[in-house]
Design an enzyme around this catalytic site. Structure first.
Site, PDB file in Angstrom:
ATOM      1  N   GLU A  39     -11.082 -51.625  43.266  1.00  0.00           N
ATOM      2  CA  GLU A  39     -11.660 -50.703  42.284  1.00  0.00           C
ATOM      3  C   GLU A  39     -10.495 -50.313  41.375  1.00  0.00           C
ATOM      4  OE1 GLU A  39     -12.470 -47.101  40.293  1.00  0.00           O
ATOM      5  OE2 GLU A  39     -11.382 -46.903  42.174  1.00  0.00           O
ATOM      6  N   ASP A  72      -9.944 -48.331  46.980  1.00  0.00           N
ATOM      7  CA  ASP A  72     -10.219 -47.341  45.944  1.00  0.00           C
ATOM      8  C   ASP A  72      -8.974 -47.070  45.104  1.00  0.00           C
ATOM      9  OD1 ASP A  72     -11.741 -45.490  44.579  1.00  0.00           O
ATOM     10  OD2 ASP A  72     -11.351 -43.866  45.989  1.00  0.00           O
TER      11      ASP A  72
END
Length: 328
Positions: free
Chosen positions: A61, A8
């Site tokens: 991401e 992330d």
């Protein structure tokens, strides 16, 4: 077991000034804003997991244009297998959020992604981030009043996602058109599958997956720029786009025709190969809750140049729908 890692907020690791104002960060030893230690850590992380477990995947991401996210560390990359395509996701959702009279003005949102699609190994992602924190469900992002029209647009959106180059990921509930935003404390609204329109979305995703797994033009070549070619990316007036997915032989070619307008469209489309073409998939099929308005499903190519191709095909595409054709 663990199949891999999705990391992330990679951008916040890569840049010293990410989310910081002037005076709140210190440049690196070269005077730049890259976090050199974090970059080296990410490279070592990806090298280590791939050496120990060659079959796993790592996905970034990452929302900036930082180069070589999915290139090996040996050539200066970060070593991720894939990168979420955040730009494509935001652009496409903004297009589908526009109403019928506005979409012609948003046409570049459909086409811009092709300019960088093959710079990385992308995943076309509609993830948890899009259906939490007040953002609403995916089907409710469709900019139309009637529920049936929103579901038709969801079917078209998912068909575009599956046919567009890159791998795919879809968050739970989106595959049958859940109306409410995802809630971690409640089950999905499985009862919606008792309604034909929602069961139709589920069947559509099932059939897209079957086609993706069985057709080399989708699964084997979706990261190769020379296997993708526009037929017509400039038809903003009719709100259509069309493109080709090439395989190893002419018979592997897929022709994708998208009509995102509120009118059935009949037109002539450029075609690379002569022969008889057949509709392999139609998101407006009655099996999925559509009207099947486009009619005929088999077409002979004509030796008339169109869209810079030597052959042409004339056929219809129903409103808010996608048709996929292949050679017989």
């Amino acid at each position: 077991g663990v199949d891999g890692f999705r990391v992330d907020a990679v951008a916040s690791m890569l840049y010293l000034d990410y989310g910081r104002k002037d005076g709140e960060w210190i440049p690196n030893q070269h005077g730049g804003n890259e976090n050199l230690e974090a970059i080296e850590f990410i490279r070592q992380f990806n090298e280590a997991i791939h050496q120990e477990y060659p079959g796993v995947v790592s996905i970034a991401e990452e929302s900036t244009a930082f180069p070589q996210i999915t290139q090996p560390p040996q050539v200066g990359g970060l070593g991720f297998d894939f990168k979420w395509n955040m730009g494509w996701m935001h652009d496409v959702l903004s297009y589908f959020h526009a109403g019928p009279s506005e979409r012609s003005h948003f046409h570049d949102k459909l086409t811009f992604g092709a300019t960088y699609q093959f710079s990385e190994n992308f995943v076309q992602a509609f993830s948890h981030d899009e259906v939490v924190h007040g953002k609403g469900s995916l089907v409710n992002k469709m900019g139309l009043t009637q529920e049936t029209d929103r579901l038709a647009n969801l079917r078209a959106l998912l068909s575009l996602q599956w046919t567009w180059p890159g791998k795919k990921t879809l968050f739970m509930g989106c595959e049958f058109g859940q109306w409410k935003e995802w809630d971690c404390d409640a089950p999905l609204d499985w009862a919606l599958l008792n309604f034909p329109l929602h069961e139709g979305v589920r069947k559509l995703v099932r059939d897209l997956n079957k086609l993706y797994l069985s057709h080399s033009s989708w699964s084997n070549n979706d990261h190769k720029g020379d296997k993708f070619r526009w037929i017509d990316c400039n038809d903003n007036r009719n709100q259509t786009i069309s493109f080709l997915k090439y395989g190893e032989s002419p018979n592997d070619t897929l022709l994708v025709a998208c009509n995102f307008s509120e009118q059935l469209i009949h037109r002539t489309w450029g075609c690379p190969h002569p022969g008889e073409w057949k509709v392999l998939f139609d998101s407006d099929s009655p099996d999925y809750g559509g009207g099947g308005a486009a009619g005929a499903t088999e077409f002979d190519s004509q030796p008339h140049e169109c869209n810079s191709f030597p052959q042409s095909l004339s056929f219809s595409v129903g409103r808010w729908s996608v048709r996929i054709l292949g050679l017989q």
